[in-house]
Enzyme design. Sequence first.
Site, PDB file in Angstrom:
ATOM      1  CD  GLU A  48      31.089   1.134   6.688  1.00 20.80           C
ATOM      2  OE1 GLU A  48      30.879  -0.027   7.186  1.00 20.80           O
ATOM      3  OE2 GLU A  48      30.600   1.593   7.533  1.00 20.80           O
ATOM      4  CB  THR A  51      22.874   3.550   9.649  1.00 20.49           C
ATOM      5  OG1 THR A  51      23.545   3.059   9.771  1.00 20.49           O
ATOM      6  CG2 THR A  51      24.244   4.941   9.824  1.00 20.49           C
ATOM      7  CE  LYS A  93      26.450   8.721   8.618  1.00 20.43           C
ATOM      8  NZ  LYS A  93      26.557   7.192   8.910  1.00 20.43           N
ATOM      9  CB  SER A 114      39.135  -0.327  18.326  1.00 19.79           C
ATOM     10  OG  SER A 114      39.435  -0.874  16.722  1.00 19.79           O
ATOM     11  CG  ASN A 172      32.029  -3.345   8.503  1.00 22.30           C
ATOM     12  OD1 ASN A 172      31.161  -2.015   9.123  1.00 22.30           O
ATOM     13  ND2 ASN A 172      32.080  -2.662   6.539  1.00 22.30           N
ATOM     14  CB  THR A 204      29.600   7.447  10.959  1.00 22.31           C
ATOM     15  OG1 THR A 204      29.101   6.809   9.830  1.00 22.31           O
ATOM     16  CG2 THR A 204      28.728   7.995  11.632  1.00 22.31           C
TER      17      THR A 204
END
Lengths: 414, 414
Positions: free
Chosen positions: B283, B197, B186, B414, B409, B160
């Site tokens: 991230e 996640t 992942k 979007s 984040n 992702t």
Amino acid sequence: MEIIKGGVTAASGFKAAGAYAGFKKLKDNQFKEEINDMAMVVSDKPCNIAGTFTTNVVKAAPVQWDMDVVYNNKVAKAVVVNSGIANAATGAEGMKACDDTAKIVADAFGIDKKEVLIGSTGVIGYEIPMEKIDKGVGLLKEKLSDTIEAGTIASKAIMTTDTVNKEVAVKVIIDGKEVTIGGMCKGSGMIHPNMCTMLCYITTDANITSEMLQKALSSVVPDTFNMVSVDGDTSTNDTVLVLANGEAGNKAIDSENDDYKTFAEALLYVCTEFSKKMAGDGEGATALFEVTVKGAKSKDEAKVLAKSVVSSSLVKAMIYGHDANSGRILCALGYSGVKFDPEKVDLFFESKVGKIQIAKDGKVLSIDEDFATKILSEEAVTAICDMKMGEAEATAWGCDLTYDYVKINGDYRS
Amino acid sequence: MEIIKGGVTAASGFKAAGAYAGFKKLKDNQFKEEINDMAMVVSDKPCNIAGTFTTNVVKAAPVQWDMDVVYNNKVAKAVVVNSGIANAATGAEGMKACDDTAKIVADAFGIDKKEVLIGSTGVIGYEIPMEKIDKGVGLLKEKLSDTIEAGTIASKAIMTTDTVNKEVAVKVIIDGKEVTIGGMCKGSGMIHPNMCTMLCYITTDANITSEMLQKALSSVVPDTFNMVSVDGDTSTNDTVLVLANGEAGNKAIDSENDDYKTFAEALLYVCTEFSKKMAGDGEGATALFEVTVKGAKSKDEAKVLAKSVVSSSLVKAMIYGHDANSGRILCALGYSGVKFDPEKVDLFFESKVGKIQIAKDGKVLSIDEDFATKILSEEAVTAICDMKMGEAEATAWGCDLTYDYVKINGDYRS
């Protein structure tokens, strides 16, 4: 209860001052007056005192000093604060710096060194340069004043990464006398449950015993300061102190009577306002983020759930992005450690422009995204989580997570 | 143990594929092949299986599905994963989507629907569009292959916000036979203790009972995946699955014998590598941040301390800023909940360019700041905390906190 102007000098018999002693570096185009880095509060009469302190195992030297004063001396006349150096992780030298600071203040005012409370905030690990304290105390003594402005100047002098100074004051009638409670507070980064690089000094002219003052403060802190989270870190220096000099002349509050209740309610208001002000001024924050959990099985569970949501980096980043991603709130409730039925939870967002339901019975709803974005774009945003398990409720305060948080904290020391 | 190339197709008898089914939106200049959003792993023979799952109270539908397969069916032949939609907080429709997905896969391969494991990752609260699953499974079936490349394609399809795909494979000799363990994983955002996640699929041709496979996995996860923290959030979808098809032909591992130990050690290596890869690819991260706590009184306390430091926003922002502010590490140790003597703690930073002591006996040291910055500027940085209280040790993995974390984040949907 009447909300009035002012802070630490609102109550009778308290003087305050701020001064520049050289703890903070002057940047280009900055004047000393703009970045005062020492503050002082002095009472004409001896004060009964109460305090709550950081729960961090690593306690800064001034915290250890103040704990001794509050628990053993129980009376104080002066508070002196420096901003710029935290005097934490400084070993025996740190404790000596407190003793020396107290002596300097005690000599200047002809009081006992154990009547001096000390606050420090700033970088951890550096020693306090005593010549700056010496110079600062001299300047502060000259500037002391009981005006509202002097309180404001002091409230600015304790700021570090805060963007606004924080003052609150209220007036209540106790035993037919006007009693004032006022204070100043600094917060910003490193703010989480249990007192954190938060310094809060509250003064009152109420006549109240040390015991009842401590009882009132201890009853208020768990629902106010301890429900604030800026970044999940609990600092080494957090301190809330209340000084009561009795000048209002009310009959001494020495039990949990109606006068006590009036006083405790006013103190709750003051501490709630400070909590919101601190949360909304978290490092880099653009919004105050309030989380109310309703319908929990117990108050304790409601608190844990509210704090889990308000502390979630993913939720905080989403508030910054004005994105109503209710899944992240469900997720943060889910890992809080509290057991609940995920298929009962209702979620709402609310701000002054309106309220929207974003999840029902644990299912994310299709919503009017434009309206949700409008609600989330306000300066104060509330998430409401109805667990539908019981009657208990709690509120926690935090802020959004922004680029500026990272910027401020990536290079704090320079 | 030999480290070899490959992932889920490294072991004998496993095929894999990746395909684009339309879960992820195509951006400008992007080809479907670059953003495959469904992956599949299929074994020729039935596999004994083991799994560990998110501790979040809110469990996504596919997690509930897989728990049922692992705990009750104990055998599986296929794994199907979609990336883009998490199928969490979707109520009864979410469970129905899993059932329908399993049926589609079962029909395509002539197997039982309870032999199909399902993974989903992405946005919470949206329902799975079944026509995309239907289309995806058709494409995947055509593309299935036992080549190393097919495994790599599958490992990319489950990404992702990951920036790199994550594969590990090793070979060991058990009972005179070559046994291979390989996998894909992942991670990225929402990664904290207790499975988050994070999707990890490990395949092996070892002959091992479900019971011993679960024992090996359960012994390895607490020291590996559960010691990773990217942002403190524990997701609704975390899943680690191991499938063992027995094709290596070794005598079945059915007790904690030497063969079991060899297997468990190899699995530990695979899971440790995945943990580091996930943490370093958090991230927005620019660095893998490793925290080793030594000299703790117990392993559990060492873990709590290491995780408290690796999860601290202030420490993570400081790693990003290459600033050796040891006070923040002391502070994070201090609020971990573990009792220790703050005046004993020694702190060090280490990376491949060198090692520096930054605190001694709880006191911050004056250090060569340029050298410290050099150490902190590497892609992998370790903080070592010696509590000097006992013999226990633990390591946690995380990453720095960056502008990009907030960017990713603030507007994930979007």
